[in-house]
Design a protein around this motif. Structure first.
Motif, PDB file in Angstrom:
ATOM      1  N   ASP A   1     -13.303  40.390  21.402  1.00  0.00           N
ATOM      2  CA  ASP A   1     -13.076  39.816  22.644  1.00  0.00           C
ATOM      3  C   ASP A   1     -14.250  39.631  23.518  1.00  0.00           C
ATOM      4  O   ASP A   1     -14.895  38.623  24.051  1.00  0.00           O
ATOM      5  CB  ASP A   1     -12.099  40.700  23.506  1.00  0.00           C
ATOM      6  CG  ASP A   1     -10.705  40.460  23.169  1.00  0.00           C
ATOM      7  OD1 ASP A   1     -10.286  39.335  22.645  1.00  0.00           O
ATOM      8  OD2 ASP A   1     -10.003  41.381  23.146  1.00  0.00           O
ATOM      9  N   THR A   2     -15.056  40.954  23.393  1.00  0.00           N
ATOM     10  CA  THR A   2     -16.319  40.996  24.203  1.00  0.00           C
ATOM     11  C   THR A   2     -17.450  41.911  23.343  1.00  0.00           C
ATOM     12  O   THR A   2     -16.866  43.002  22.955  1.00  0.00           O
ATOM     13  CB  THR A   2     -15.992  41.689  25.540  1.00  0.00           C
ATOM     14  OG1 THR A   2     -15.112  40.973  26.224  1.00  0.00           O
ATOM     15  CG2 THR A   2     -17.322  41.797  26.304  1.00  0.00           C
ATOM     16  N   LEU A   3     -18.498  41.394  23.210  1.00  0.00           N
ATOM     17  CA  LEU A   3     -19.574  41.948  22.800  1.00  0.00           C
ATOM     18  C   LEU A   3     -20.513  42.385  23.807  1.00  0.00           C
ATOM     19  O   LEU A   3     -20.956  41.533  24.583  1.00  0.00           O
ATOM     20  CB  LEU A   3     -20.770  41.355  21.814  1.00  0.00           C
ATOM     21  CG  LEU A   3     -20.066  40.856  20.377  1.00  0.00           C
ATOM     22  CD1 LEU A   3     -20.803  39.958  19.602  1.00  0.00           C
ATOM     23  CD2 LEU A   3     -19.820  42.267  19.507  1.00  0.00           C
ATOM     24  N   ILE A   4     -20.934  43.582  23.816  1.00  0.00           N
ATOM     25  CA  ILE A   4     -21.908  44.135  24.613  1.00  0.00           C
ATOM     26  C   ILE A   4     -23.370  44.580  24.331  1.00  0.00           C
ATOM     27  O   ILE A   4     -23.223  45.338  23.515  1.00  0.00           O
ATOM     28  CB  ILE A   4     -21.400  45.351  25.466  1.00  0.00           C
ATOM     29  CG1 ILE A   4     -20.021  44.944  26.371  1.00  0.00           C
ATOM     30  CG2 ILE A   4     -22.171  45.956  26.690  1.00  0.00           C
ATOM     31  CD1 ILE A   4     -19.000  45.936  26.692  1.00  0.00           C
ATOM     32  N   ILE A   5     -24.341  43.850  24.770  1.00  0.00           N
ATOM     33  CA  ILE A   5     -25.893  43.956  24.188  1.00  0.00           C
ATOM     34  C   ILE A   5     -26.329  44.980  25.061  1.00  0.00           C
ATOM     35  O   ILE A   5     -26.651  44.561  26.186  1.00  0.00           O
ATOM     36  CB  ILE A   5     -26.573  42.530  24.128  1.00  0.00           C
ATOM     37  CG1 ILE A   5     -25.650  41.668  23.179  1.00  0.00           C
ATOM     38  CG2 ILE A   5     -27.532  43.008  23.579  1.00  0.00           C
ATOM     39  CD1 ILE A   5     -26.359  40.266  23.270  1.00  0.00           C
ATOM     40  N   GLY A   6     -26.529  46.210  24.472  1.00  0.00           N
ATOM     41  CA  GLY A   6     -27.169  47.337  25.424  1.00  0.00           C
ATOM     42  C   GLY A   6     -26.267  48.455  25.896  1.00  0.00           C
ATOM     43  O   GLY A   6     -25.252  48.108  26.325  1.00  0.00           O
ATOM     44  N   GLY A   7     -26.749  49.637  25.597  1.00  0.00           N
ATOM     45  CA  GLY A   7     -25.816  50.663  25.608  1.00  0.00           C
ATOM     46  C   GLY A   7     -26.644  51.637  26.845  1.00  0.00           C
ATOM     47  O   GLY A   7     -26.518  52.813  26.790  1.00  0.00           O
TER      48      GLY A   7
ATOM     49  N   ILE B   1     -13.597  45.546  21.917  1.00  0.00           N
ATOM     50  CA  ILE B   1     -15.000  45.348  22.272  1.00  0.00           C
ATOM     51  C   ILE B   1     -16.118  46.073  21.186  1.00  0.00           C
ATOM     52  O   ILE B   1     -15.426  46.921  20.541  1.00  0.00           O
ATOM     53  CB  ILE B   1     -15.253  45.986  23.762  1.00  0.00           C
ATOM     54  CG1 ILE B   1     -14.570  47.259  23.909  1.00  0.00           C
ATOM     55  CG2 ILE B   1     -14.928  44.848  24.724  1.00  0.00           C
ATOM     56  CD1 ILE B   1     -14.800  47.973  25.112  1.00  0.00           C
ATOM     57  N   LEU B   2     -17.218  45.665  21.329  1.00  0.00           N
ATOM     58  CA  LEU B   2     -18.260  46.481  20.543  1.00  0.00           C
ATOM     59  C   LEU B   2     -19.497  46.289  21.418  1.00  0.00           C
ATOM     60  O   LEU B   2     -19.957  45.277  22.128  1.00  0.00           O
ATOM     61  CB  LEU B   2     -18.386  45.685  19.032  1.00  0.00           C
ATOM     62  CG  LEU B   2     -19.498  46.458  18.405  1.00  0.00           C
ATOM     63  CD1 LEU B   2     -18.717  47.788  17.659  1.00  0.00           C
ATOM     64  CD2 LEU B   2     -19.924  45.379  17.239  1.00  0.00           C
ATOM     65  N   VAL B   3     -20.114  47.780  21.577  1.00  0.00           N
ATOM     66  CA  VAL B   3     -21.516  47.788  22.031  1.00  0.00           C
ATOM     67  C   VAL B   3     -22.748  47.591  21.010  1.00  0.00           C
ATOM     68  O   VAL B   3     -22.321  48.538  19.939  1.00  0.00           O
ATOM     69  CB  VAL B   3     -21.458  49.105  23.026  1.00  0.00           C
ATOM     70  CG1 VAL B   3     -23.090  49.179  23.343  1.00  0.00           C
ATOM     71  CG2 VAL B   3     -20.313  49.109  23.941  1.00  0.00           C
ATOM     72  N   LEU B   4     -23.485  46.900  20.931  1.00  0.00           N
ATOM     73  CA  LEU B   4     -24.623  46.717  20.134  1.00  0.00           C
ATOM     74  C   LEU B   4     -25.875  47.520  20.794  1.00  0.00           C
ATOM     75  O   LEU B   4     -26.397  47.022  21.909  1.00  0.00           O
ATOM     76  CB  LEU B   4     -24.923  45.479  19.933  1.00  0.00           C
ATOM     77  CG  LEU B   4     -23.828  45.007  18.840  1.00  0.00           C
ATOM     78  CD1 LEU B   4     -24.040  43.309  18.997  1.00  0.00           C
ATOM     79  CD2 LEU B   4     -23.972  45.415  17.492  1.00  0.00           C
TER      80      LEU B   4
ATOM     81  N   THR C   1     -22.274  34.107  18.524  1.00  0.00           N
ATOM     82  CA  THR C   1     -22.679  34.792  17.379  1.00  0.00           C
ATOM     83  C   THR C   1     -23.906  35.626  17.785  1.00  0.00           C
ATOM     84  O   THR C   1     -24.851  35.292  18.123  1.00  0.00           O
ATOM     85  CB  THR C   1     -23.057  33.956  16.037  1.00  0.00           C
ATOM     86  OG1 THR C   1     -21.739  32.965  15.934  1.00  0.00           O
ATOM     87  CG2 THR C   1     -23.158  34.980  14.934  1.00  0.00           C
ATOM     88  N   VAL C   2     -23.869  37.016  17.487  1.00  0.00           N
ATOM     89  CA  VAL C   2     -24.832  37.712  17.828  1.00  0.00           C
ATOM     90  C   VAL C   2     -25.394  38.485  16.594  1.00  0.00           C
ATOM     91  O   VAL C   2     -24.549  39.083  15.688  1.00  0.00           O
ATOM     92  CB  VAL C   2     -24.392  38.961  18.828  1.00  0.00           C
ATOM     93  CG1 VAL C   2     -25.596  39.986  19.089  1.00  0.00           C
ATOM     94  CG2 VAL C   2     -24.035  38.195  20.032  1.00  0.00           C
ATOM     95  N   THR C   3     -26.939  38.368  16.050  1.00  0.00           N
ATOM     96  CA  THR C   3     -27.208  38.918  15.174  1.00  0.00           C
ATOM     97  C   THR C   3     -27.805  40.112  15.413  1.00  0.00           C
ATOM     98  O   THR C   3     -28.690  40.153  16.073  1.00  0.00           O
ATOM     99  CB  THR C   3     -27.966  37.908  14.247  1.00  0.00           C
ATOM    100  OG1 THR C   3     -27.608  36.790  14.084  1.00  0.00           O
ATOM    101  CG2 THR C   3     -28.437  38.378  12.913  1.00  0.00           C
ATOM    102  N   ALA C   4     -27.282  41.201  14.714  1.00  0.00           N
ATOM    103  CA  ALA C   4     -27.975  42.461  14.909  1.00  0.00           C
ATOM    104  C   ALA C   4     -28.131  43.316  13.529  1.00  0.00           C
ATOM    105  O   ALA C   4     -27.002  43.349  12.965  1.00  0.00           O
ATOM    106  CB  ALA C   4     -27.186  43.367  15.818  1.00  0.00           C
TER     107      ALA C   4
ATOM    108  N   VAL D   1     -24.501  40.474  28.387  1.00  0.00           N
ATOM    109  CA  VAL D   1     -25.936  40.982  27.874  1.00  0.00           C
ATOM    110  C   VAL D   1     -26.382  42.002  28.879  1.00  0.00           C
ATOM    111  O   VAL D   1     -26.750  41.732  30.267  1.00  0.00           O
ATOM    112  CB  VAL D   1     -26.902  39.717  28.145  1.00  0.00           C
ATOM    113  CG1 VAL D   1     -28.407  40.196  27.524  1.00  0.00           C
ATOM    114  CG2 VAL D   1     -26.362  38.426  27.257  1.00  0.00           C
ATOM    115  N   ALA D   2     -26.775  43.119  28.549  1.00  0.00           N
ATOM    116  CA  ALA D   2     -27.038  44.344  29.329  1.00  0.00           C
ATOM    117  C   ALA D   2     -28.203  44.965  28.742  1.00  0.00           C
ATOM    118  O   ALA D   2     -28.243  46.223  28.493  1.00  0.00           O
ATOM    119  CB  ALA D   2     -25.777  44.987  29.625  1.00  0.00           C
ATOM    120  N   ALA D   3     -29.185  44.464  28.299  1.00  0.00           N
ATOM    121  CA  ALA D   3     -30.146  44.662  27.601  1.00  0.00           C
ATOM    122  C   ALA D   3     -31.533  45.345  28.369  1.00  0.00           C
ATOM    123  O   ALA D   3     -32.492  45.704  27.883  1.00  0.00           O
ATOM    124  CB  ALA D   3     -30.886  43.732  26.584  1.00  0.00           C
ATOM    125  N   GLY D   4     -31.228  45.340  29.787  1.00  0.00           N
ATOM    126  CA  GLY D   4     -32.109  45.994  30.503  1.00  0.00           C
ATOM    127  C   GLY D   4     -33.552  45.697  30.499  1.00  0.00           C
ATOM    128  O   GLY D   4     -33.986  44.486  30.228  1.00  0.00           O
TER     129      GLY D   4
END
Ligand SMILES: Cc1cc2nc3c(=O)[nH]c(=O)nc-3n(C[C@H](O)[C@H](O)[C@H](O)COP(=O)(O)OP(=O)(O)OC[C@H]3O[C@@H](n4cnc5c(N)ncnc54)[C@H](O)[C@@H]3O)c2cc1C
Length: 306
Positions: free
Chosen positions: A4-10, A28-31, A92-95, A107-110
Motif C-alpha cells: 500500500d505504502t512504501l516509506i523512504i527513510g527511517g 507498508i515497508l520502510v526503506l 517502483t522504488v529501487t533499493a 518520501v521522508a529521506a530528510g
C-alpha cells in the motif's frame, strides 16, 4: 507484491508515517539506508521533544519510534534507494538493487547538515560542535560560542544564542552578511555579538571538547585563535534528494516542493519531514509531517479503491 505504502527513510518522520499507516492497517515497508532515527540518532541529548521531562538521547528515541511502528506491522529493509519511478498507479522504488512496488510512496529521506569538512568535526559533535542552535543553545549558558555562516540561519542562531551565552562571535568568510536586513540590524545592535569578517575556519581546536577556532583572514592572511566553548555551524543543509532528480519538483536548494499537506504534484506521492521545503526543521515538525503524510496516503488509497 504491491505494498500500500512504501516509506523512504527511517527517521522520525518515516517511522511516524509507518506508525500511522500501520494503525490504519496499510501494508507498508520502510526503506532505510542506515540505522533508524536519521539525524536525531547522532545527538546524545534531546531536550525539546515533548514527553521527556529530563530529556532523552537520540538513539533511544529513534529505537523507541522504530519499535512502536513495528508493533503495528512496519517492517524495515536496510537498503539505499537509488532510483524511483513515481508516476502511474503503481510506483517502483529501487533499493539495494531490488525493485519494490507500491500504490503510494512517502518520501521522508530528510537532509544532512552541511559540514565544514574537518576530520575532527564529526568527533566533536556533541562536544562543542553543533548544527542546531535551537536544539543545543541552552547547554551553552554563560559560555562563549562562535557561529559560522552569514545567511539567515546564522543570524537567527546567533541572536537566539545571545539569550544564553555571554559572548557570540559570528565568523563569516565575506565582508557583508547575506542575512535579511532586519536580522543584520538586530545583530549589529546586540552588545553580545561580535562579527569577524573575511575569515574562514582553518581548524577546530579541542582538548576533548571544543576550546576554540583557528581562523584565517582571507584578505590579510592573518591567522588568529579564537577561544570559545562551542561552535555552531550554520552554513546550510543538504536535502537527500539525489534519487528524485527529474521525478518531483525541487526548489533552488534541492528541497521537495510540497505543502503542509505533504502532497506533491504526483498522485499518491507525498514528501514529508526535513526533505520538504518548510520553515522549521525539528523532530516535532518531522513527526507532524509523518502523521499527515500517512493520513494523506490512506485517503488516496481509499479514493483509488472506491
Ligand atoms: C546533530 C543534530 C542534532 C539535532 N538535535 C535536535 C534536537 O535536539 N531537537 C530537534 O527537534 N531536532 C534536532 N535535530 C533536527 C532533527 O533531527 C531533524 O529535524 C529530524 O531528524 C528530521 O527528521 P526526518 O525524518 O524528516 O529526516 P532525517 O532525520 O534526516 O531522516 C531521514 C532518513 O532517511 C534516510 N535516507 C536518506 N536517503 C536515503 C535513501 N536514498 N535511501 C534510504 N534511506 C535514506 C537517512 O539515512 C535517514 O535515516 C538535530 C539534527 C542534527 C543533525
Amino acid at each position: 507484491m504491491v505494498y500500500d505504502t512504501l516509506i523512504i527513510g527511517g527517521g522520525p518522520c518515516g517511522y511516524t508515517a509507518a506508525l500511522y499507516a500501520g494503525r490504519a492497517d496499510l501494508k507498508i515497508l520502510v526503506l532505510e539506508k542506515g540505522t533508524a532515527g536519521g539525524q536525531m540518532s547522532t545527538t546524545d541529548h534531546i531536550d525539546n521533544y515533548p514527553g521527556f521531562p529530563d530529556g532523552t538521547d537520540g538513539y533511544s528515541l529513534a529505537s523507541a519510534m522504530e519499535r512502536q511502528a513495528a508493533r503495528f506491522g512496519a517492517q524495515t529493509v536496510q537498503a539505499e534507494v537509488q532510483k524511483v519511478q513515481l508516476d502511474g498507479p503503481v510506483k517502483t522504488v529501487t533499493a539495494g538493487g531490488k525493485d519494490y512496488c507500491a500504490r503510494t510512496v512517502i518520501v521522508a529521506a530528510g537532509a544532512s547538515p552541511r559540514e565544514l569538512g574537518f576530520e575532527e568535526e564529526r568527533r566533536l559533535r556533541g562536544k562543542g560542535v553543533s548544527y542546531c542552535a535551537t536544539c543545543d543553545g541552552v547547554f551553552y549558558r554563560g559560555k562563549t560560542v562562535a557561529v559560522v555562516g552569514g545567511g539567515d540561519t546564522a543570524a537567527v542562531d546567533a541572536l537566539f544564542l545571545t539569550r544564553f551565552c555571554e559572548k557570540v562571535y559570528v565568523v563569516h568568510r565575506r565582508d557583508a552578511l547575506r542575512a535579511a536586513k532586519e536580522y543584520q540590524k538586530r545583530l549589529f545592535a546586540n552588545e553580545k555579538v561580535e562579527l569577524i569578517w573575511d575569515s574562514v575556519v582553518e581548524r577546530i581546536l579541542a582538548d576533548g571538547n571544543v576550546t576554540g577556532l583557528r581562523l584565517r583572514n582571507k584578505k590579510t592572511g592573518e591567522i588568529r585563535e579564537l577561544p570559545c566553548q562551542g561552535v555552531f555551524i550554520a552554513i546550510g543543509s543538504v536535502p537527500n534528494t539525489a534519487f528524485l532528480e527529474g521525478q518531483l519538483p525541487l526548489d533552488e536548494e534541492g528541497y521537495v516542493m510540497a505543502g503542509e499537506d505533504t502532497a506533491t504534484p504526483l498522485a499518491g506521492v507525498f514528501a514529508a519531514g526535513d526533505i520538504r521545503r518548510k520553515a522549521f526543521r525539528q523532530i516535532v515538525t518531522a513527526v507532524s509531517d509523518g502523521a499527515t503524510a500517512a493520513k494523506m496516503a490512506e485517503e488516496s488509497l481509499m479514493h483509488l479503491r472506491s
